[in-house]
Design a protein around this motif. Structure first.
Motif, PDB file in Angstrom:
ATOM      1  N   GLN A  12       0.849  -1.181   0.000  1.00  0.00           N
ATOM      2  CA  GLN A  12       0.000   0.000   0.000  1.00  0.00           C
ATOM      3  C   GLN A  12       0.891   1.240   0.000  1.00  0.00           C
ATOM      4  O   GLN A  12       1.523   1.541   0.998  1.00  0.00           O
ATOM      5  N   TRP A  14      -0.048   4.246   0.074  1.00  0.00           N
ATOM      6  CA  TRP A  14      -0.656   5.333   0.835  1.00  0.00           C
ATOM      7  C   TRP A  14      -0.420   5.196   2.335  1.00  0.00           C
ATOM      8  O   TRP A  14      -0.845   6.048   3.103  1.00  0.00           O
ATOM      9  N   MET A  17       0.589   7.943   5.058  1.00  0.00           N
ATOM     10  CA  MET A  17      -0.321   8.960   5.581  1.00  0.00           C
ATOM     11  C   MET A  17      -0.883   8.604   6.956  1.00  0.00           C
ATOM     12  O   MET A  17      -1.383   9.480   7.663  1.00  0.00           O
ATOM     13  N   TRP A  51       1.996   1.137   9.611  1.00  0.00           N
ATOM     14  CA  TRP A  51       2.731   1.747   8.500  1.00  0.00           C
ATOM     15  C   TRP A  51       3.811   0.796   7.994  1.00  0.00           C
ATOM     16  O   TRP A  51       3.956   0.583   6.791  1.00  0.00           O
ATOM     17  N   TYR A  55       3.502  -1.076   4.371  1.00  0.00           N
ATOM     18  CA  TYR A  55       4.429  -0.574   3.362  1.00  0.00           C
ATOM     19  C   TYR A  55       5.844  -0.729   3.910  1.00  0.00           C
ATOM     20  O   TYR A  55       6.433   0.200   4.437  1.00  0.00           O
TER      21      TYR A  55
END
Length: 139
Positions: A12, A14, A17, A51, A55
């Motif tokens: 991922q 994203w 964020m 997080w 990723y």
């Protein structure tokens, strides 16, 4: 090489964020809801681990930009003669430090979880691999 997660495909893009949104909501929660300090550390821990798991990247590569920004900020503060202020009425500076510490701890714990999963998968792969046949040993 152990610890190098650069050869993995990102799940991922994203996920970076997550800590930013958590910090934004946390500061708003501190100011408007009068939240305690413990949720900041727990939220940072959870979002940092998420997080890293979503990723995965090498932690050194991931932390270069924030570390340089922190060093530049501290250096500018020292050169300008400004004081470090941590005793504001809202307690947001302390809460932000707890949150960032939680994110860092979460990143490390997330990476440890991923390394454990990698070791476990390798062990299972080696157990499932067929062994050499009895008459094929080199002499």
């Amino acid at each position: 090489m152990e610890g190098r997660a650069l050869d993995r495909v990102a799940r991922q893009g994203w996920a970076w964020m997550l800590p930013g949104f958590g910090l934004g909501f946390g500061v708003a929660g501190q100011e408007f809801l009068d939240a305690d300090r413990v949720p900041f550390a727990v939220a940072g821990l959870v979002l940092g681990a998420a997080w890293q798991v979503l990723y995965r990247r090498d932690l050194v590569d991931r932390l270069i930009v924030p570390t340089v920004a922190l060093c530049v900020g501290v250096g500018l503060t020292l050169v300008s003669g400004q004081e470090f202020v941590f005793d504001d009425e809202t307690g947001s500076a302390e809460s932000v430090l707890l949150y960032v510490g939680g994110v860092l701890a979460g990143l490390v714990l997330g990476e440890q979880l991923l390394r454990w999963q990698d070791r476990r998968a390798e062990e299972l792969r080696l157990r499932a691999a067929p062994g050499p046949s009895p008459g094929s040993a080199p002499r």
